[in-house]
Design a protein around this motif. Structure first.
Motif, PDB file in Angstrom:
ATOM      1  N   PRO A 123     -29.859  71.335  45.266  1.00 56.91           N
ATOM      2  CA  PRO A 123     -28.451  71.607  44.932  1.00 56.91           C
ATOM      3  C   PRO A 123     -28.116  71.110  43.534  1.00 56.91           C
ATOM      4  CG  PRO A 123     -28.615  69.810  46.517  1.00 56.91           C
ATOM      5  CD  PRO A 123     -29.972  70.427  46.423  1.00 56.91           C
ATOM      6  N   ASN A 124     -27.645  72.034  42.684  1.00 60.93           N
ATOM      7  CA  ASN A 124     -27.283  71.707  41.311  1.00 60.93           C
ATOM      8  C   ASN A 124     -28.419  71.026  40.557  1.00 60.93           C
ATOM      9  OD1 ASN A 124     -24.492  72.672  41.555  1.00 60.93           O
ATOM     10  ND2 ASN A 124     -24.275  70.946  42.971  1.00 60.93           N
ATOM     11  N   TYR A 125     -29.646  71.451  40.893  1.00 60.71           N
ATOM     12  CA  TYR A 125     -30.872  71.029  40.218  1.00 60.71           C
ATOM     13  C   TYR A 125     -31.336  69.633  40.629  1.00 60.71           C
ATOM     14  CZ  TYR A 125     -30.279  74.989  37.016  1.00 60.71           C
ATOM     15  OH  TYR A 125     -30.136  76.246  36.491  1.00 60.71           O
ATOM     16  N   GLY A 126     -30.625  68.993  41.545  1.00 62.48           N
ATOM     17  CA  GLY A 126     -30.947  67.615  41.903  1.00 62.48           C
ATOM     18  C   GLY A 126     -31.626  67.480  43.253  1.00 62.48           C
ATOM     19  N   HIS A 127     -31.457  66.318  43.828  1.00 64.65           N
ATOM     20  CA  HIS A 127     -32.057  65.920  45.099  1.00 64.65           C
ATOM     21  C   HIS A 127     -31.358  66.629  46.257  1.00 64.65           C
ATOM     22  CE1 HIS A 127     -33.484  63.197  48.254  1.00 64.65           C
ATOM     23  NE2 HIS A 127     -34.239  62.574  47.374  1.00 64.65           N
ATOM     24  N   GLY A 128     -32.143  66.976  47.302  1.00 61.33           N
ATOM     25  CA  GLY A 128     -31.545  67.546  48.500  1.00 61.33           C
ATOM     26  C   GLY A 128     -30.626  66.547  49.181  1.00 61.33           C
ATOM     27  N   ARG A 129     -29.717  67.052  50.007  1.00 70.02           N
ATOM     28  CA  ARG A 129     -28.745  66.192  50.694  1.00 70.02           C
ATOM     29  C   ARG A 129     -29.208  65.866  52.113  1.00 70.02           C
ATOM     30  NH1 ARG A 129     -24.888  70.516  48.939  1.00 70.02           N
ATOM     31  NH2 ARG A 129     -24.244  69.987  46.818  1.00 70.02           N
ATOM     32  N   ARG A 130     -28.766  64.735  52.616  1.00 74.38           N
ATOM     33  CA  ARG A 130     -29.073  64.371  54.001  1.00 74.38           C
ATOM     34  C   ARG A 130     -28.303  65.287  54.934  1.00 74.38           C
ATOM     35  NH1 ARG A 130     -27.537  61.386  58.427  1.00 74.38           N
ATOM     36  NH2 ARG A 130     -25.480  60.954  57.548  1.00 74.38           N
ATOM     37  N   MET A 131     -28.975  65.758  55.974  1.00 69.39           N
ATOM     38  CA  MET A 131     -28.380  66.677  56.931  1.00 69.39           C
ATOM     39  C   MET A 131     -28.435  66.105  58.340  1.00 69.39           C
ATOM     40  SD  MET A 131     -27.358  69.482  55.409  1.00 69.39           S
ATOM     41  CE  MET A 131     -27.323  69.768  53.634  1.00 69.39           C
ATOM     42  N   ASP A 132     -27.448  66.460  59.148  1.00 66.44           N
ATOM     43  CA  ASP A 132     -27.438  66.033  60.548  1.00 66.44           C
ATOM     44  C   ASP A 132     -28.191  67.005  61.445  1.00 66.44           C
ATOM     45  OD1 ASP A 132     -25.968  63.676  60.162  1.00 66.44           O
ATOM     46  OD2 ASP A 132     -24.095  64.796  60.134  1.00 66.44           O
ATOM     47  N   SER A 133     -28.475  68.197  60.927  1.00 68.61           N
ATOM     48  CA  SER A 133     -29.242  69.175  61.686  1.00 68.61           C
ATOM     49  C   SER A 133     -30.091  69.970  60.712  1.00 68.61           C
ATOM     50  CB  SER A 133     -28.320  70.114  62.477  1.00 68.61           C
ATOM     51  OG  SER A 133     -27.474  70.839  61.599  1.00 68.61           O
ATOM     52  N   TYR A 134     -31.142  70.596  61.241  1.00 64.04           N
ATOM     53  CA  TYR A 134     -32.028  71.365  60.369  1.00 64.04           C
ATOM     54  C   TYR A 134     -31.525  72.801  60.306  1.00 64.04           C
ATOM     55  CZ  TYR A 134     -36.210  72.897  57.977  1.00 64.04           C
ATOM     56  OH  TYR A 134     -37.075  73.401  57.030  1.00 64.04           O
ATOM     57  N   THR A 135     -30.768  73.092  59.262  1.00 66.56           N
ATOM     58  CA  THR A 135     -30.269  74.452  59.070  1.00 66.56           C
ATOM     59  C   THR A 135     -30.475  74.837  57.622  1.00 66.56           C
ATOM     60  OG1 THR A 135     -28.319  75.887  59.145  1.00 66.56           O
ATOM     61  CG2 THR A 135     -27.923  73.564  58.724  1.00 66.56           C
ATOM     62  N   THR A 136     -30.962  76.031  57.375  1.00 67.49           N
ATOM     63  CA  THR A 136     -31.304  76.441  56.018  1.00 67.49           C
ATOM     64  C   THR A 136     -30.391  77.547  55.495  1.00 67.49           C
ATOM     65  OG1 THR A 136     -32.944  78.028  56.863  1.00 67.49           O
ATOM     66  CG2 THR A 136     -33.719  75.811  56.346  1.00 67.49           C
ATOM     67  N   SER A 137     -29.177  77.592  55.999  1.00 60.34           N
ATOM     68  CA  SER A 137     -28.238  78.610  55.532  1.00 60.34           C
ATOM     69  C   SER A 137     -27.931  78.397  54.059  1.00 60.34           C
ATOM     70  CB  SER A 137     -26.950  78.561  56.348  1.00 60.34           C
ATOM     71  OG  SER A 137     -26.336  77.290  56.252  1.00 60.34           O
ATOM     72  N   TYR A 138     -27.621  79.467  53.383  1.00 58.92           N
ATOM     73  CA  TYR A 138     -27.432  79.429  51.932  1.00 58.92           C
ATOM     74  C   TYR A 138     -26.292  78.503  51.523  1.00 58.92           C
ATOM     75  CZ  TYR A 138     -25.999  80.919  47.274  1.00 58.92           C
ATOM     76  OH  TYR A 138     -25.634  80.955  45.947  1.00 58.92           O
ATOM     77  N   GLY A 139     -26.567  77.713  50.478  1.00 65.50           N
ATOM     78  CA  GLY A 139     -25.523  76.946  49.835  1.00 65.50           C
ATOM     79  C   GLY A 139     -25.238  75.577  50.410  1.00 65.50           C
ATOM     80  N   ASN A 140     -26.001  75.124  51.393  1.00 67.64           N
ATOM     81  CA  ASN A 140     -25.656  73.845  52.005  1.00 67.64           C
ATOM     82  C   ASN A 140     -26.410  72.662  51.409  1.00 67.64           C
ATOM     83  OD1 ASN A 140     -28.217  74.185  53.025  1.00 67.64           O
ATOM     84  ND2 ASN A 140     -27.635  74.045  55.188  1.00 67.64           N
TER      85      ASN A 140
END
Length: 586
Positions: A123-140
């Protein structure tokens, strides 16, 4: 955006530190800590215990003076000076573009993929964000990648080889009419709180301030796999899962310019410390024997890319010199031009190109799709499909043949497919990838930041998070399809990534697959929040702030960084806060 640029020893300790820390908008004391506010006339000048060069982590050729939102997207001064700005701008769209499927069935995305674009994971060229579930929908901003393997030492241990039925980067997306190799709706991701440190340390600092550690548990049931055979029916019939999140892509080209000789010296220095100073009997516990042969005082066969020292296939500047692996947590890649991004633009989106004339799939998934009645029926009802035939058996044959990861998917008895990414477009992508700048440092004139650096060095963190390197002549390698084309070069630059480019082990609960993990560079991370990328740290985003990241290093007494983290634990709150401020400033 207008972009403005300024031109401008490893101390070994028994306790190695592996900080991969997080960034937030306020310091731990609760006061607003506003980067850039007081830099003013001090930028580019020696201040306190910082040299003037430390304002420019990427050196003169690799640092952007922009420290506002969007700075992770900036080109390096080298891109402009070397006349590559048009190619840089053209290459950027391949990182940001959402690939889609076309009527041919192979143009762009798919037929199975990990994500639709690079930007989805970064996201915005940086590190991925921590997620509460594994979902790969666009833009998250979900940067998680799955590691699915057959555990050897216990049902949920972190050892064992990858399952063969899904790709090494397992896919949870597919284009019509196909179904993803793994049904991500069945992936279960739970976050647990640590109730007691294995090392015995209390969950409170001596001054009474508490800290909280969390970690993920990820499971995938048998029913989620759409492969034939199912991974639960192969190997030892046990399947375990770990997740790894993406790191930022800014400044990566500078790491490619570090010489093999300097990497060798780093390995030798680390091994020598444990062997001759610390008197450790088994050096392989602290220096991965896959990469370093302590008895021979030289690289092991596994350190060289593509795998052996004698191949000379991927050579520094084409002179036959082998290259040492330096990229990814697992140290699987040696050069950026065939490294994380160059590989990912193919296998994440499954977009083919001249040097990768095949699909990133598995025979097991192809077989499953060829047997799936719903898939066959959809193709049968669509005469425009490239898989269409007059009988179910013929459709099944075509699906199985076309989805297999053969050596050349573009020439077969049904279709003559063309590569979806041309050599020219790949070249532009690599100019962009190698041309991303690292933002300059901030607040080095702040006394608290200077104290943070002092403490960081004193407690041994720099043993793993080595502050600086000097790049070489940067005679980079390129694949044959772009041979002779100019890429951004970073010759003879002093850079400050804060990484030793080696692997270490932390012995965390639900640790990274394979235990060994490359020391993540710390540079530029203090600007994660302002850039809208993930502020969490460590390989799976389990650390929500710097303090949590550091204390994970003390979870087990076996941790290579335990002694350094223990020293941090015993610091005063003022010094703990100072270390955090330092980490946000570099």
């Amino acid at each position: 955006m207008k972009r403005i640029y300024l031109m401008g020893s490893l101390a070994m300790a028994l306790s190695l530190s592996l900080f991969s820390c997080t960034d937030e908008n306020s310091d731990p004391s609760g006061e607003d800590f506003k980067p850039m506010e007081s830099d003013g006339k001090y930028v580019g000048e020696a201040v306190g215990n910082f040299s003037k060069e430390e304002w420019y982590p990427g050196g003169e050729l690799g640092t952007t003076d922009n420290v506002a939102s969007g700075c992770y997207e900036d080109e390096t001064p080298a891109v402009t000076a070397q006349g590559l700005i048009d190619d840089f701008n053209a290459g950027e769209k391949f990182f940001e573009r959402q690939f889609t499927s076309a009527n041919s069935g192979f143009k762009g995305l798919g037929p199975a993929s990990v994500r639709r674009s690079c930007l989805d994971c970064h996201p915005n060229y940086g590190h991925g964000r921590r997620m509460d579930s594994y979902t790969t929908s666009y833009g998250n901003g979900n940067g998680y990648l799955l590691a699915v393997y057959h555990p050897v030492d216990g049902a949920n241990s972190n050892d064992g080889g990858y399952v063969a039925e899904v790709t090494g980067m397992p896919q949870t997306q597919a284009t019509e009419p196909f179904k993803a190799p793994i049904d991500e709706s069945q992936i279960k991701m739970q976050w647990h709180h640590v109730t007691a440190m294995e090392s015995g340390l209390p969950m409170k600092f001596p001054d009474g301030e508490a800290y909280d550690l969390i970690y993920p548990e990820v499971t995938i049931p048998r029913s989620a796999f759409r492969t034939n055979p199912n991974p639960y029916d192969t190997g030892n019939k046990a399947v375990a899962v770990r997740v790894e999140s993406t790191i930022g892509v800014m400044g990566t080209g500078l790491l490619d310019a570090i010489t093999e000789e300097d990497l060798k010296a780093q390995y030798a220095s680390t091994a020598n410390y444990y062997k001759n100073v610390a008197k450790v009997a088994d050096v392989s516990e602290y220096v991965n024997p896959k990469f370093w042969d302590a008895s021979a005082d030289n690289f092991a066969a596994g350190a060289w890319y593509p795998g052996t020292e004698n191949t000379g296939v991927y050579a520094d500047g084409g002179n036959g010199k082998p290259m040492v692996k330096r990229f990814t947590y697992a140290l699987t890649r040696a050069t950026l031009q065939d490294g994380p991004g160059a590989n990912a633009i193919w296998n994440i989106t499954n977009v083919t190109r001249p040097d990768r004339p095949k699909l990133y799939t598995t025979n097991a998934w192809a077989a499953a799709m060829a047997e799936d009645k719903e898939v066959i029926e959809k193709i049968k009802n669509d005469p425009t499909s490239p898989f269409w035939a007059s009988t179910d058996d013929e459709i099944s044959k075509r699906v199985n043949g076309l989805l297999q990861p053969g050596t050349n998917q573009f020439s077969n008895e049904w279709h003559n497919f063309e590569p979806e990414m041309s050599a020219d477009h790949f070249y532009e992508f690599m100019v962009w990838h190698r041309g991303l700048a690292i933002p300059r440092a901030r607040n080095l004139n702040d006394a608290r930041v200077q104290q943070g650096k002092k403490v960081f060095m004193e407690i041994g963190c720099a043993s793993c998070h080595r502050p600086s390197w000097k790049t070489g002549s940067d005679n980079y390698w390129t694949p044959n399809m772009i041979a002779g084309k100019k890429l951004p070069r970073y010759a003879n630059q002093t850079i400050y990534p804060y990484s030793d480019m080696m692997q270490h082990k932390l012995y965390m609960v639900n640790d990274i697959h394979g235990s060994w993990c490359r020391t993540t560079p710390l540079w530029g991370r203090g600007l994660a929040a302002i850039n809208g990328s993930g502020v969490e740290r460590l390989h799976d985003c389990r650390a929500r702030n710097e303090v949590e990241a550091i204390m994970w290093h003390a979870y087990s007494k076996n941790s290579h960084a335990y002694n350094s983290a223990l020293k941090f634990y015993n610091l005063s709150k003022a010094d703990r806060d100072a270390v955090v401020m330092f980490l946000r400033s570099i």
